[in-house]
Design a protein around this motif. Structure first.
Motif, PDB file in Angstrom:
ATOM      1  N   ASP A   1       1.546   8.872  -6.546  1.00 17.41           N
ATOM      2  CA  ASP A   1       1.481  11.101  -6.215  1.00 17.41           C
ATOM      3  C   ASP A   1       2.927  10.900  -7.037  1.00 17.41           C
ATOM      4  O   ASP A   1       2.694  12.575  -7.684  1.00 17.41           O
TER       5      ASP A   1
ATOM      6  N   SER B   1       1.059   4.151  -3.005  1.00 13.16           N
ATOM      7  CA  SER B   1       0.677   5.416  -2.726  1.00 13.16           C
ATOM      8  C   SER B   1       1.580   6.625  -2.995  1.00 13.16           C
ATOM      9  O   SER B   1       1.515   7.428  -4.002  1.00 13.16           O
TER      10      SER B   1
ATOM     11  N   GLU C   1       0.961  -1.361  -0.202  1.00  7.56           N
ATOM     12  CA  GLU C   1       0.161  -0.014   0.157  1.00  7.56           C
ATOM     13  C   GLU C   1       1.019   1.352   0.006  1.00  7.56           C
ATOM     14  O   GLU C   1       0.539   1.982  -0.249  1.00  7.56           O
ATOM     15  N   GLU C   2       1.906   1.307   1.098  1.00 10.37           N
ATOM     16  CA  GLU C   2       2.641   2.528   1.093  1.00 10.37           C
ATOM     17  C   GLU C   2       3.657   2.885  -0.386  1.00 10.37           C
ATOM     18  O   GLU C   2       3.622   3.696  -1.557  1.00 10.37           O
TER      19      GLU C   2
END
Length: 105
Positions: free
Chosen positions: A30, A26, A22-23
């Motif tokens: 971005d 993300s 998930e990181e």
């Protein structure tokens, strides 16, 4: 080298792997948003615009791949949770049978 990474990942819990993915997703999103903003706001040459679009396509593919991996891991996590609940229920059932259901003389 790939085998070493696989061995390290085997020791990681599913929840930890989900958090890690998930990181990464993300960060990719971005970067994709920054590239989209740059393509809209800056005046780019045709070559720069094409390179940016290629980069955005690669990032989109990464995000989609990470989403698929996350879906797979979340499914595995659900199975693990259901197995844990089933084992807890069976344990509680046997505990009840052996300790509370004894015939008192």
């Amino acid at each position: 080298m790939a085998k070493l990474k696989d061995k390290r990942r085997e020791k990681i819990s599913v929840a930890t792997e989900i958090d890690r993915l998930e990181e990464r997703r993300s960060r990719c999103q971005d970067n994709l948003e920054r590239a989209e903003f740059r393509s809209r706001k800056e005046k780019l040459t045709e070559k720069e615009r094409q390179e940016l679009e290629d980069e955005m396509a690669i990032m989109n593919e990464r995000v989609q791949k990470l989403n698929k991996e996350l879906d797979t891991l979340r499914g595995e996590n659900r199975k693990n949770m259901l197995l844990s609940i089933a084992l807890l229920a069976i344990s509680a059932f046997f505990y009840y049978i052996f300790f509370y259901n004894e015939e008192d003389p």
